[in-house]
Design a protein around this motif. Structure first.
Motif, PDB file in Angstrom:
ATOM      1  N   SER A  64       0.863  -1.188   0.012  1.00  0.00           N
ATOM      2  CA  SER A  64       0.041   0.060  -0.124  1.00  0.00           C
ATOM      3  C   SER A  64       0.753   1.235   0.178  1.00  0.00           C
ATOM      4  O   SER A  64       0.541   2.167  -0.748  1.00  0.00           O
ATOM      5  CB  SER A  64      -0.969   0.033   1.187  1.00  0.00           C
ATOM      6  N   ILE A  65       1.907   1.494   0.628  1.00  0.00           N
ATOM      7  CA  ILE A  65       2.707   2.363   1.068  1.00  0.00           C
ATOM      8  C   ILE A  65       3.666   2.670  -0.256  1.00  0.00           C
ATOM      9  O   ILE A  65       3.581   3.613  -0.883  1.00  0.00           O
ATOM     10  CB  ILE A  65       3.712   2.371   1.880  1.00  0.00           C
ATOM     11  N   ILE A  66       3.894   1.510  -1.100  1.00  0.00           N
ATOM     12  CA  ILE A  66       4.720   1.646  -2.177  1.00  0.00           C
ATOM     13  C   ILE A  66       3.840   2.079  -3.261  1.00  0.00           C
ATOM     14  O   ILE A  66       4.293   2.976  -4.139  1.00  0.00           O
ATOM     15  CB  ILE A  66       5.598   0.400  -2.684  1.00  0.00           C
ATOM     16  N   THR A  67       2.714   1.681  -3.362  1.00  0.00           N
ATOM     17  CA  THR A  67       1.748   2.203  -4.306  1.00  0.00           C
ATOM     18  C   THR A  67       1.507   3.544  -4.186  1.00  0.00           C
ATOM     19  O   THR A  67       1.298   4.459  -4.993  1.00  0.00           O
ATOM     20  CB  THR A  67       0.377   1.373  -4.112  1.00  0.00           C
ATOM     21  N   LEU A  68       1.226   4.318  -2.983  1.00  0.00           N
ATOM     22  CA  LEU A  68       1.172   5.503  -2.682  1.00  0.00           C
ATOM     23  C   LEU A  68       2.376   6.280  -3.171  1.00  0.00           C
ATOM     24  O   LEU A  68       2.101   7.299  -3.893  1.00  0.00           O
ATOM     25  CB  LEU A  68       1.053   5.540  -1.255  1.00  0.00           C
ATOM     26  N   LEU A  69       3.465   5.867  -2.928  1.00  0.00           N
ATOM     27  CA  LEU A  69       4.787   6.804  -3.276  1.00  0.00           C
ATOM     28  C   LEU A  69       4.905   6.815  -4.656  1.00  0.00           C
ATOM     29  O   LEU A  69       5.383   7.738  -5.237  1.00  0.00           O
ATOM     30  CB  LEU A  69       5.956   5.956  -2.645  1.00  0.00           C
ATOM     31  N   ASP A  70       4.590   5.685  -5.289  1.00  0.00           N
ATOM     32  CA  ASP A  70       4.484   5.445  -6.815  1.00  0.00           C
ATOM     33  C   ASP A  70       3.759   6.431  -7.308  1.00  0.00           C
ATOM     34  O   ASP A  70       4.214   7.195  -8.521  1.00  0.00           O
ATOM     35  CB  ASP A  70       4.611   4.114  -7.360  1.00  0.00           C
ATOM     36  N   LYS A  71       2.743   6.490  -6.944  1.00  0.00           N
ATOM     37  CA  LYS A  71       1.654   7.454  -7.331  1.00  0.00           C
ATOM     38  C   LYS A  71       2.006   8.877  -7.397  1.00  0.00           C
ATOM     39  O   LYS A  71       1.843   9.834  -8.002  1.00  0.00           O
ATOM     40  CB  LYS A  71       0.235   7.136  -6.962  1.00  0.00           C
ATOM     41  N   GLU A  72       2.268   9.138  -5.808  1.00  0.00           N
ATOM     42  CA  GLU A  72       2.342  10.603  -5.422  1.00  0.00           C
ATOM     43  C   GLU A  72       3.880  11.103  -5.887  1.00  0.00           C
ATOM     44  O   GLU A  72       4.285  12.551  -5.934  1.00  0.00           O
ATOM     45  CB  GLU A  72       2.034  10.823  -4.125  1.00  0.00           C
ATOM     46  N   TYR A  73       4.791  10.388  -5.743  1.00  0.00           N
ATOM     47  CA  TYR A  73       6.019  10.873  -5.824  1.00  0.00           C
ATOM     48  C   TYR A  73       7.080   9.858  -6.511  1.00  0.00           C
ATOM     49  O   TYR A  73       7.759   9.288  -6.421  1.00  0.00           O
ATOM     50  CB  TYR A  73       6.807  10.897  -4.546  1.00  0.00           C
ATOM     51  N   PRO A  74       6.538   9.716  -7.898  1.00  0.00           N
ATOM     52  CA  PRO A  74       7.184   9.042  -8.690  1.00  0.00           C
ATOM     53  C   PRO A  74       8.547   8.975  -9.007  1.00  0.00           C
ATOM     54  O   PRO A  74       9.559   7.998  -9.387  1.00  0.00           O
ATOM     55  CB  PRO A  74       6.260   9.124 -10.204  1.00  0.00           C
ATOM     56  N   SER A  75       9.318  10.116  -8.832  1.00  0.00           N
ATOM     57  CA  SER A  75      10.519  10.474  -9.163  1.00  0.00           C
ATOM     58  C   SER A  75      11.595  10.014  -7.894  1.00  0.00           C
ATOM     59  O   SER A  75      12.844   9.969  -8.007  1.00  0.00           O
ATOM     60  CB  SER A  75      11.070  12.133  -9.310  1.00  0.00           C
ATOM     61  N   LEU A  76      10.848   9.851  -6.530  1.00  0.00           N
ATOM     62  CA  LEU A  76      11.651   9.794  -5.463  1.00  0.00           C
ATOM     63  C   LEU A  76      12.084   8.196  -5.204  1.00  0.00           C
ATOM     64  O   LEU A  76      11.340   7.350  -5.411  1.00  0.00           O
ATOM     65  CB  LEU A  76      10.924  10.247  -4.367  1.00  0.00           C
ATOM     66  N   LYS A  77      13.320   7.859  -5.053  1.00  0.00           N
ATOM     67  CA  LYS A  77      13.967   6.569  -4.685  1.00  0.00           C
ATOM     68  C   LYS A  77      13.208   6.154  -3.274  1.00  0.00           C
ATOM     69  O   LYS A  77      12.928   7.080  -2.378  1.00  0.00           O
ATOM     70  CB  LYS A  77      15.253   6.416  -4.681  1.00  0.00           C
ATOM     71  N   ILE A  78      13.209   4.886  -2.720  1.00  0.00           N
ATOM     72  CA  ILE A  78      12.754   4.464  -1.555  1.00  0.00           C
ATOM     73  C   ILE A  78      13.796   3.674  -0.796  1.00  0.00           C
ATOM     74  O   ILE A  78      14.771   2.756  -1.469  1.00  0.00           O
ATOM     75  CB  ILE A  78      11.478   3.763  -1.761  1.00  0.00           C
ATOM     76  N   ILE A  79      14.391   3.984   0.455  1.00  0.00           N
ATOM     77  CA  ILE A  79      15.186   3.520   1.238  1.00  0.00           C
ATOM     78  C   ILE A  79      14.360   2.438   2.130  1.00  0.00           C
ATOM     79  O   ILE A  79      13.582   2.981   2.745  1.00  0.00           O
ATOM     80  CB  ILE A  79      16.209   4.400   1.943  1.00  0.00           C
ATOM     81  N   GLY A  80      15.137   1.249   2.252  1.00  0.00           N
ATOM     82  CA  GLY A  80      14.299   0.484   3.177  1.00  0.00           C
ATOM     83  C   GLY A  80      15.224  -0.806   3.348  1.00  0.00           C
ATOM     84  O   GLY A  80      16.327  -1.010   2.695  1.00  0.00           O
ATOM     85  N   LEU A  81      14.892  -1.584   4.322  1.00  0.00           N
ATOM     86  CA  LEU A  81      15.740  -2.632   4.954  1.00  0.00           C
ATOM     87  C   LEU A  81      15.919  -3.545   3.642  1.00  0.00           C
ATOM     88  O   LEU A  81      15.115  -4.141   3.004  1.00  0.00           O
ATOM     89  CB  LEU A  81      14.839  -3.350   5.975  1.00  0.00           C
ATOM     90  N   ALA A  82      16.888  -4.151   3.460  1.00  0.00           N
ATOM     91  CA  ALA A  82      17.796  -5.170   2.493  1.00  0.00           C
ATOM     92  C   ALA A  82      16.848  -6.508   2.656  1.00  0.00           C
ATOM     93  O   ALA A  82      16.671  -6.789   3.881  1.00  0.00           O
ATOM     94  CB  ALA A  82      19.112  -5.252   2.647  1.00  0.00           C
ATOM     95  N   ASN A  83      16.404  -6.992   1.627  1.00  0.00           N
ATOM     96  CA  ASN A  83      15.838  -8.273   1.515  1.00  0.00           C
ATOM     97  C   ASN A  83      14.582  -8.562   2.539  1.00  0.00           C
ATOM     98  O   ASN A  83      13.920  -9.651   2.427  1.00  0.00           O
ATOM     99  CB  ASN A  83      16.681  -9.313   2.351  1.00  0.00           C
TER     100      ASN A  83
END
Length: 249
Positions: free
Chosen positions: A127-146
């Motif tokens: 859900s959060i990835i979908t939101l970020l992709d829609k609202e902030y498509p140019s921004l990369k996402i940092i998160g826990l590896a694996n």
């Protein structure tokens, strides 16, 4: 060999804390600025961005559960639509301040309990990835590896930066030991520095239970809320260089 170093900043109580944060900046490559959910005011956000620009850092948003009372380190049970609205409000506030100062946001990294909850809950991560992709498509996402955010981002072809922690114990390659567990936070600086080398080079290290782990990351987190963070940042830079690793700027 290069490694990215990120640090959560702008989390202090007043503008004086920005001066301490600024001492860390020469030794990192990107910063994640608190944007009101767990910490941060417009004044602190602005000063943090100004300092980041002076140090040529990549600048990102560091949103959280809307919970300043617990510094965003307590899981909240709130309707998902309210959580997503809060995340947008936080990122938008920082983005507007950045724009006014001639800066551009590069990435988003969740904070505290929300970071942990998304990494253990694939539906929430999706859900959060979908939101970020829609609202902030140019921004990369940092998160826990694996973990869950990486897999959710991959399904949507979203640029994801795999993060490792030099000062946290792992239970497995995709799970951090909760802060409530004794020894989950590594206090000994030498051990933190050696962990950073292992993460940067993809070398083996021991998990919380003494079992061997080995995986690669794109960025290593240096926690800015540690009172010794400026000293550790300098030591980290020196230790990486001594082991043939430079900070990716």
């Amino acid at each position: 060999m290069n490694i990215d170093i990120n640090c959560d900043l702008g989390e202090g109580a007043d503008l004086r804390s920005c001066d301490r944060d600024a001492q860390i900046m020469p030794f990192i490559s990107r910063c994640n600025i608190a944007c009101g959910g767990h910490a941060g005011t417009p004044e602190i956000m602005g000063r943090s961005i100004e300092n980041a620009l002076k140090n040529s850092l990549k600048i990102g948003a560091h949103p959280s559960y809307p919970d300043r009372e617990n510094f965003g380190r307590k899981s909240l049970v709130i309707p998902q639509n309210k959580l997503l609205d809060s995340l947008c409000a936080q990122v938008n506030q920082l983005e507007n301040i950045a724009r006014s100062l001639g800066a551009t946001l590069d990435h988003i990294k969740l904070h505290g309990a929300l970071y942990n909850d998304t990494e253990s809950n694939r539906e929430l991560a999706k859900s959060i990835i979908t939101l970020l992709d829609k609202e902030y498509p140019s921004l990369k996402i940092i998160g826990l590896a694996n973990a869950a955010m990486q897999f959710a981002a991959a399904k949507q072809n979203k640029t994801f930066i795999r993060e490792g922690f030099m000062d946290r114990q792992y239970l497995s390659k995709n799970q951090l030991a909760p802060r409530s567990m004794a020894g989950a936070v590594i206090a000994e600086t030498g051990q933190c520095l050696e962990r950073a080398i292992c993460l940067a080079k993809g070398l083996e290290f021991n998990d919380y239970h003494g079992e061997k782990l080995q995986f690669s990351v794109d960025t290593i987190c240096l926690h800015g809320d540690n009172p010794q963070a400026p000293i550790i940042a300098r030591q980290l830079n020196q230790h990486l260089n001594a082991n043939g690793v430079s900070i990716a700027r």
